[in-house]
Scaffold this motif. Structure first.
Motif, short mmCIF file in Angstrom:
data_model
loop_
_atom_site.label_atom_id
_atom_site.label_comp_id
_atom_site.label_asym_id
_atom_site.label_seq_id
_atom_site.Cartn_x
_atom_site.Cartn_y
_atom_site.Cartn_z
N UNK A 1 9.28 -9.19 2.55
CA UNK A 1 9.83 -9.24 1.19
C UNK A 1 9.32 -8.07 0.34
N UNK A 2 8.04 -7.76 0.44
CA UNK A 2 7.48 -6.64 -0.32
C UNK A 2 8.05 -5.30 0.12
N UNK B 1 0.84 -1.20 0.00
CA UNK B 1 0.00 0.00 0.00
C UNK B 1 0.88 1.25 0.00
N UNK B 2 0.58 2.18 -0.90
CA UNK B 2 1.25 3.48 -0.95
C UNK B 2 0.59 4.37 0.11
N UNK C 1 -3.62 3.53 -1.70
CA UNK C 1 -4.00 2.55 -2.70
C UNK C 1 -2.88 1.54 -2.94
N UNK C 2 -3.27 0.46 -3.55
CA UNK C 2 -2.35 -0.61 -3.92
C UNK C 2 -1.82 -0.31 -5.33
N UNK C 3 -0.50 -0.42 -5.56
CA UNK C 3 0.01 -0.22 -6.91
C UNK C 3 -0.60 -1.23 -7.87
N UNK D 1 3.42 0.54 3.16
CA UNK D 1 3.00 -0.40 4.20
C UNK D 1 2.40 -1.62 3.52
N UNK D 2 2.14 -2.67 4.28
CA UNK D 2 1.47 -3.84 3.74
C UNK D 2 0.20 -4.11 4.54
#
Length: 81
Positions: free
Chosen positions: A54-55, A26-27, A32-34, A65-66
């Motif tokens: 890993x991300x 997440x940006x 939003x998610x790329x 963030x994830x």
């Protein structure tokens, strides 16, 4: 991300009947998610913490963030829903 117990096999990998997760990058600036070719970047995994790490590797944590969501019903120790 919420911590949840996972079944870990002898080699450190998740067992086949472990809970499945969708992990998204997440940006933080947009929330939003790329996307790649219109599809959101989503990793499917049984090890959400490792996948999130890993991300985020090499990324500025102030900008990224994830988020992890379980997929399907939770599994018990015998792999049953």
């Amino acid at each position: 991300m919420t911590a949840t117990a996972l079944q870990i096999g002898p080699a450190g990998g998740a067992l086949p009947d472990a809970q499945a997760w969708a992990v998204r990058l997440i940006d933080r600036r947009t929330g939003t998610c790329p996307r790649r070719n219109g599809s959101p970047l989503v990793m499917l995994t049984a090890t959400p913490d490792a996948t999130a790490a890993e991300l985020l590797a090499g990324r500025d944590s102030a900008l990224w963030e994830t988020r992890a969501e379980p997929i399907g019903p939770a599994r018990n120790d015998r792999g049953q829903a």
